[in-house]
Design a protein around this motif. Structure first.
Motif, PDB file in Angstrom:
ATOM      1  N   PRO A   1      -8.579  -2.561 -16.010  1.00 49.58           N
ATOM      2  CA  PRO A   1      -7.883  -2.673 -14.724  1.00 49.58           C
ATOM      3  C   PRO A   1      -7.754  -1.302 -14.061  1.00 49.58           C
ATOM      4  O   PRO A   1      -7.587  -0.276 -14.737  1.00 49.58           O
ATOM      5  N   ALA A   2      -7.825  -1.277 -12.739  1.00 48.55           N
ATOM      6  CA  ALA A   2      -7.743  -0.021 -11.995  1.00 48.55           C
ATOM      7  C   ALA A   2      -7.208  -0.298 -10.594  1.00 48.55           C
ATOM      8  O   ALA A   2      -7.254  -1.427 -10.106  1.00 48.55           O
ATOM      9  N   VAL A   3      -6.714   0.760  -9.958  1.00 53.23           N
ATOM     10  CA  VAL A   3      -6.211   0.673  -8.584  1.00 53.23           C
ATOM     11  C   VAL A   3      -6.944   1.724  -7.752  1.00 53.23           C
ATOM     12  O   VAL A   3      -7.070   2.881  -8.166  1.00 53.23           O
ATOM     13  N   PHE A   4      -7.426   1.316  -6.571  1.00 54.33           N
ATOM     14  CA  PHE A   4      -8.172   2.196  -5.689  1.00 54.33           C
ATOM     15  C   PHE A   4      -7.498   2.311  -4.331  1.00 54.33           C
ATOM     16  O   PHE A   4      -6.807   1.384  -3.885  1.00 54.33           O
ATOM     17  N   LEU A   5      -7.740   3.430  -3.667  1.00 59.80           N
ATOM     18  CA  LEU A   5      -7.287   3.594  -2.296  1.00 59.80           C
ATOM     19  C   LEU A   5      -8.021   2.614  -1.399  1.00 59.80           C
ATOM     20  O   LEU A   5      -9.236   2.450  -1.498  1.00 59.80           O
ATOM     21  N   ALA A   6      -7.274   1.945  -0.527  1.00 62.01           N
ATOM     22  CA  ALA A   6      -7.888   1.049   0.456  1.00 62.01           C
ATOM     23  C   ALA A   6      -8.185   1.860   1.715  1.00 62.01           C
ATOM     24  O   ALA A   6      -7.328   2.031   2.581  1.00 62.01           O
ATOM     25  N   THR A   7      -9.386   2.394   1.792  1.00 61.37           N
ATOM     26  CA  THR A   7      -9.772   3.111   3.000  1.00 61.37           C
ATOM     27  C   THR A   7      -9.807   2.134   4.175  1.00 61.37           C
ATOM     28  O   THR A   7      -9.798   0.913   3.999  1.00 61.37           O
ATOM     29  N   GLY A   8      -9.856   2.688   5.381  1.00 55.26           N
ATOM     30  CA  GLY A   8      -9.913   1.821   6.551  1.00 55.26           C
ATOM     31  C   GLY A   8     -11.092   0.871   6.511  1.00 55.26           C
ATOM     32  O   GLY A   8     -10.959  -0.323   6.824  1.00 55.26           O
ATOM     33  N   LEU A   9     -12.257   1.371   6.092  1.00 50.71           N
ATOM     34  CA  LEU A   9     -13.448   0.526   6.017  1.00 50.71           C
ATOM     35  C   LEU A   9     -13.282  -0.547   4.944  1.00 50.71           C
ATOM     36  O   LEU A   9     -13.581  -1.728   5.177  1.00 50.71           O
ATOM     37  N   ALA A  10     -12.800  -0.142   3.743  1.00 49.50           N
ATOM     38  CA  ALA A  10     -12.625  -1.117   2.660  1.00 49.50           C
ATOM     39  C   ALA A  10     -11.658  -2.214   3.081  1.00 49.50           C
ATOM     40  O   ALA A  10     -11.894  -3.400   2.819  1.00 49.50           O
ATOM     41  N   ARG A  11     -10.584  -1.834   3.728  1.00 47.21           N
ATOM     42  CA  ARG A  11      -9.591  -2.820   4.153  1.00 47.21           C
ATOM     43  C   ARG A  11     -10.188  -3.822   5.136  1.00 47.21           C
ATOM     44  O   ARG A  11     -10.024  -5.038   4.992  1.00 47.21           O
ATOM     45  N   GLU A  12     -10.904  -3.327   6.131  1.00 48.78           N
ATOM     46  CA  GLU A  12     -11.456  -4.217   7.160  1.00 48.78           C
ATOM     47  C   GLU A  12     -12.528  -5.135   6.572  1.00 48.78           C
ATOM     48  O   GLU A  12     -12.620  -6.308   6.936  1.00 48.78           O
ATOM     49  N   VAL A  13     -13.346  -4.610   5.657  1.00 50.49           N
ATOM     50  CA  VAL A  13     -14.365  -5.451   5.025  1.00 50.49           C
ATOM     51  C   VAL A  13     -13.708  -6.538   4.190  1.00 50.49           C
ATOM     52  O   VAL A  13     -14.101  -7.718   4.250  1.00 50.49           O
ATOM     53  N   LEU A  14     -12.682  -6.153   3.426  1.00 53.42           N
ATOM     54  CA  LEU A  14     -12.010  -7.138   2.582  1.00 53.42           C
ATOM     55  C   LEU A  14     -11.336  -8.218   3.424  1.00 53.42           C
ATOM     56  O   LEU A  14     -11.418  -9.407   3.110  1.00 53.42           O
ATOM     57  N   LEU A  15     -10.696  -7.830   4.503  1.00 58.12           N
ATOM     58  CA  LEU A  15     -10.058  -8.817   5.374  1.00 58.12           C
ATOM     59  C   LEU A  15     -11.098  -9.723   6.026  1.00 58.12           C
ATOM     60  O   LEU A  15     -10.879 -10.929   6.179  1.00 58.12           O
TER      61      LEU A  15
END
Length: 259
Positions: A90-104
């Protein structure tokens, strides 16, 4: 709780305090809290997922989730070819602006509303690869709390988590769990890779994220988590989370207004 699931992911709207049952999946998955704060619990430890973080859980790892604050939880399952590029723990990563928008975008209404415009299979595959690439470039975040194996450390973790405001010394805590401060220091370093002070600070910051998600102000949160003054709390929070608690709370509230 309102849940929608599809083969590649899901979206779950949870009220504060809601939790899932223990579960595991054949594919590894990413989780993101578009609003609220999530905690992901495994036998190895706990991942804290505020609105600017994304948590990874490998395939086959038993886990359960809890919502802190009204939470909009998004899930993406990864194909094995992409999961191999992620950590085997298990790990936790920073949600960059690009990662956030892609995931949404990948967890949007087109997955459950036929009237909403969606993506074809190849487009989804490209977007998921972009998401994984973005996470691999992002630094892992110190919001994963490993579960100690030693019984004395487990008892200490229960004490520290149950009373984060308690400033009892390590000597006195050691007496309560049946170990000297020297033994505790050695165990914490060998099992958790940090000092007692760092461990307690991380536990407190994780508790602070929950309190902030529930609407507590910065000063209330500082005292509830054991700091003698807000300035010390702000410095510790910023060092671990990457923004001041006030800025974090404002960004979270702004994101929630967008949903």
């Amino acid at each position: 709780m309102t849940s929608r699931a599809w083969p590649s992911g899901g979206r779950h709207l949870w009220s504060s305090g809601a939790s899932s049952s223990m579960q595991s999946h054949e594919r590894g998955h990413l989780v993101y809290a578009a609003t609220g704060v999530l905690t992901v619990h495994t036998d190895l430890g706990t991942s804290v997922v505020p609105a600017n973080r994304i948590a990874w859980t490998p395939a086959g790892r038993p886990h359960w989730h809890r919502a802190h604050g009204d939470t909009d939880m998004r899930i993406i399952f990864l194909a094995s070819s992409l999961a191999r590029r992620m950590p085997d723990r298990p790990a936790v990563f920073l949600a960059t602006g690009l990662a956030r928008e892609v995931l949404l975008a990948l967890t949007g209404p087109h997955n459950y509303d036929r009237a909403a415009p969606g993506y074809g299979r190849s487009a989804r595959a490209r977007l998921t690869r972009v998401l994984v690439d973005e996470l691999r470039e992002a630094q892992e975040q110190p919001l994963y709390l490993p579960q100690p194996r030693d019984n004395r450390l487990q008892a200490l973790a229960r004490t520290l988590s149950g009373k984060p405001e308690d400033n009892t010394s390590m000597d006195d805590l050691g007496k309560a769990v049946g170990a000297s401060s020297r033994t505790l220091s050695r165990l914490i370093r060998s099992e958790l890779g940090m000092t007692f002070y760092e461990w307690r600070t991380h536990l407190r910051i994780c508790h602070a994220l929950v309190l902030l998600a529930q609407g507590h102000d910065v000063t209330q949160t500082a005292y509830a988590c054991g700091w003698a003054n807000p300035s010390g709390f702000i410095a510790a929070f910023t060092g671990i989370v990457g923004s001041t608690p006030g800025r974090y709370q404002a960004c979270r509230q702004s994101a929630e207004r967008g949903f």
